[in-house]
Enzyme design. Structure first.
Site, PDB file in Angstrom:
ATOM      1  N   GLU A 188      50.348  19.827 -33.874  1.00 43.01           N
ATOM      2  CA  GLU A 188      50.436  20.235 -35.283  1.00 43.01           C
ATOM      3  C   GLU A 188      49.091  20.781 -35.788  1.00 43.01           C
ATOM      4  O   GLU A 188      48.613  20.419 -36.862  1.00 43.01           O
ATOM      5  CB  GLU A 188      50.901  19.062 -36.147  1.00 43.01           C
ATOM      6  CG  GLU A 188      52.298  18.599 -35.811  1.00 43.01           C
ATOM      7  CD  GLU A 188      52.768  17.426 -36.653  1.00 43.01           C
ATOM      8  OE1 GLU A 188      53.983  17.285 -36.818  1.00 43.01           O
ATOM      9  OE2 GLU A 188      51.923  16.651 -37.137  1.00 43.01           O
ATOM     10  N   GLU A 268      60.265  17.424 -33.063  1.00 41.58           N
ATOM     11  CA  GLU A 268      60.244  16.108 -33.699  1.00 41.58           C
ATOM     12  C   GLU A 268      61.332  16.070 -34.765  1.00 41.58           C
ATOM     13  O   GLU A 268      61.125  16.504 -35.901  1.00 41.58           O
ATOM     14  CB  GLU A 268      58.880  15.809 -34.335  1.00 41.58           C
ATOM     15  CG  GLU A 268      57.749  15.609 -33.363  1.00 41.58           C
ATOM     16  CD  GLU A 268      56.462  15.198 -34.059  1.00 41.58           C
ATOM     17  OE1 GLU A 268      56.502  14.953 -35.284  1.00 41.58           O
ATOM     18  OE2 GLU A 268      55.419  15.129 -33.385  1.00 41.58           O
TER      19      GLU A 268
END
Length: 682
Positions: A188, A268
């Site tokens: 991320e 995710e």
């Protein structure tokens, strides 16, 4: 020898010398690749999509790896996803741990043996609600280091670490006969302020150098254009993450802006959510998760369920968010498998969804592990921290005019005691202050053995104390876990700025780094024989309603005559306030029933003994239930059911991004890669 054998033997000999695995690999090459023209993966030339679940081997004891992996396979998953926390394997510079619970190679081979593929996320930064996002605290010895960037000091450390880890992973790649099909680069990164493409390119080159050019490398970022601006890089396949209730069409359109062709991937998909001390336990309704999973799979997308089992932040491994809020010991995450690996309603609901799209394995599902309530165990108080400094700090203290941080005294986790003397008379209450919010994270304050109260990061920065000139001022400072996400991961611990007494800076510090782990494992047993009973100094308390931080020890035996013991259990702390607990030297983690939401700690059976009594060691930091003015006993209790908090459904996952940004709780609303703070303070 027949003539045809004479002719063919020279051709067969090289394959025979390679051994069965390598010979087979060369005879039948395994390939995992992205077929961009078909918008899918190909595994050995055949269309493939993964249905994966996250399990962090660092949060599950090795004893239970096979049990958890089997349950994941029986749910219909064909793949698992796991992080590799750098600090879990290199807690001190150059000292590597790859055995027992740290044996990541064994974990991956076990997944392979069970027929599960692997998505590897080796960082070097992982977030994961893990201490400092998996980065080793010792990186902060370079105080000006810019983490997650092309800072030369950071790159040098990363390069050395990748040179240790990735060669261990290469034989486990799918094309080399192993289970690893894809490898994530960083984590991320689009959510981080640095936006350093030189850093991402450096990682890309090092991953290819160690793993080869045919490995599938990818990135993961929140499903928002803002994150992909800095998180995506040509040559790394872009994936997104989002939770149930999100607009799936919009989320995948964001991915398509970076990857017009190739498989749709949610790396995710959130089955639950994280917790913080002092906030309600997070859950997401099963039907919401199941419905969203169905919609994702109906689009032909690959998906990873984060988490499928959360596990436990044993010892000091929990992380924290900003504004500072530490995560608890339990990482249950409201996942399909509970913290203890138990089957839940959500497990069966998601299995039912998966079997509408893929064939799930036949046969019995491994059952939830049995639990046993061993009952109450009395504990005896041994010594306060202050009275045990010779054992806790055998190398002696460090002298400094001004306070030093944990890093400066090379104490990366746990506790440090700071000691000085009062330079003035404080017979009347006098403010002891941390004017720059410099207590990281909690300081248990005493004057001449009389507890005064607690200073706490962001919450309590001034405390009125009393004492005479020359009295000893002690502050036992606890590292509650380093920030794992956002701009403030350079999270220094201890007294990170000066303290003032009535506006005057305190100087002349004696600093004791405490080796609690070695003391608990090696020395505490001897304390009882040398100095048993209650200690007047240790039981001193004031109107602040605190007692001095102290160690308590008790023993219990596993009942005889009952088959199949020991079994898993949960320990709770009736009447206790906050502290750390060990069983047989194994650091279970932090307890904090006074703040919650977690009230019990998971105790896996493998740390319990049947051949000898089991030793419980508790370090109570604030107040024990058996203070000198109360009738209560010092006791803990083993129960057969967990209590990790009241159910509280947070609706922030179901709101549009703009609304999620502003919606409490929690105060830090984070959609893994998206964060907005109402206060950017440390």
């Amino acid at each position: 020898m027949p003539g045809f054998l004479v002719r063919i033997l020279p051709l067969l000999l090289p394959l025979l010398l390679l051994g069965p695995t390598r010979g087979l690999r060369n005879a039948t090459r395994r390939v995992f690749e992205i077929a961009y023209s078909q918008d899918r993966f190909l595994k050995d030339g055949q269309p493939f999509r993964y249905i994966s679940g996250s399990i962090h081997y660092s949060r599950v004891p090795r004893f239970y790896w096979k049990d958890r992996l089997l349950k994941m396979k029986m749910a219909g998953l064909n793949t698992i996803q796991t992080y590799v926390p750098w600090n879990f394997h290199e807690p001190w510079p150059g000292q590597y741990q790859f055995s027992e619970d740290h044996d990541v190679e064994y974990f991956l081979r076990l997944a392979h043996e069970l027929g599960l593929l692997v998505i590897l996320r080796p960082g070097p930064y992982i977030c994961a609600e893990w201490e400092m996002g998996g980065l080793p605290a010792w990186l902060l010895e370079k105080e000006a280091i810019l983490l997650r960037s092309s800072d030369p000091d950071y790159l040098a450390a990363v390069d050395k670490w990748l040179g240790v880890l990735l060669p261990k992973m290469k034989p486990l790649l799918y094309q080399n006969g192993g289970p690893i099909i894809t490898v994530q680069v960083e984590n991320e990164y689009g959510s981080y302020f640095a936006c350093d493409f030189d850093y991402l390119r450096f990682l890309q080159k090092r991953f290819h150098h160690h793993l080869g050019d045919d490995v599938v490398l990818f990135t993961t970022d929140g499903a928002h254009e803002t994150f992909l601006q800095c998180g995506a890089l040509q040559g790394l396949y872009t994936t997104v993450d989002f939770g149930p209730g999100s607009n799936i069409t919009d989320a995948f359109q964001i991915q398509r802006k970076c990857e017009p062709k190739g498989p749709l991937i949610n790396s995710e998909f959130y089955t639950g959510w994280l917790d913080h001390w002092g906030q309600p336990h997070s859950t997401i309704k099963t039907e919401v998760v199941a419905s969203s999973l169905y919609d994702i799979l109906a689009r032909g997308a690959s998906v990873n369920l984060y988490m499928f089992i959360g596990g436990t932040n044993f010892a000091y491994w929990n992380g924290a968010n900003s504004p500072y809020a530490a995560q608890p010991t339990s990482y249950d995450y409201d996942a399909p498998l509970s913290e203890a690996g138990d089957l839940t309603e959500k497990y069966f609901a998601l299995r039912n969804v998966i079997q509408k799209f893929e064939k799930v394995p036949e046969g019995p599902i491994p059952p939830s592990t049995p639990k046993f309530a061993y009952g109450k165990v009395s504990l005896e108080k041994l010594k306060t921290v202050g009275a045990a400094l010779d054992i806790l700090c055998p190398s002696g203290p460090i002298k400094s005019l001004y306070p030093l941080t944990f890093i400066q005294v090379k104490q990366y986790y746990g506790f440090v005691l700071y000691r000085t003397t009062l330079p003035q008379d404080c017979s009347n209450s006098t403010p002891l202050s941390s004017p720059f919010n410099g207590v990281h994270d909690r300081a248990y304050v005493a004057v001449d053995g009389i507890p005064q109260g607690v200073l706490e990061r962001n919450r309590v920065i001034t405390l009125n104390i009393t004492g005479k000139t020359g009295a000893t001022l002690d502050l036992l400072v606890e590292n509650m876990g380093r920030v794992n996400y956002g701009a403030y991961i350079n999270d220094f611990k201890g007294l990170v700025s000066n303290l003032t007494l009535d506006s005057n800076i305190l100087t002349g510090w004696t600093i004791f780094p405490l080796d609690t782990e070695d003391a608990v494992r090696s020395h505490l047993g001897g304390w009882e024989h040398r100095d048993s009973g209650r200690h007047d100094e240790a039981w001193a308390h004031s109107s602040s309603n605190y007692t001095l931080p102290a160690f308590y020890v008790g023993n219990f035996s596993i009942p005889s005559g009952i088959p199949d013991l020991p079994q898993d259990t949960f320990i709770q702390f009736p009447g206790w306030t906050k502290g750390q607990v060990w069983i047989n030297g194994f650091n279970l983690g932090r307890y904090w029933p006074a703040r919650g939401p977690q009230l019990t700690l998971f105790v896996p059976q493998h740390i319990l003994m049947t051949s000898a009594p089991n030793t419980i060691t508790v370090l109570e930091l604030e107040r024990a239930p058996c203070s000198s003015d109360g009738p209560e006993l010092c006791a803990v209790e083993f129960v057969d059911r967990p209590v990790i908090g009241s159910s509280q459904i947070y609706d922030h996952l179901s709101k549009p991004v703009e609304q999620r940004l502003m919606a409490p709780p929690p105060k830090k609303t984070k959609i893994r890669g998206w964060s907005m703070y109402d206060d950017e303070s440390l």
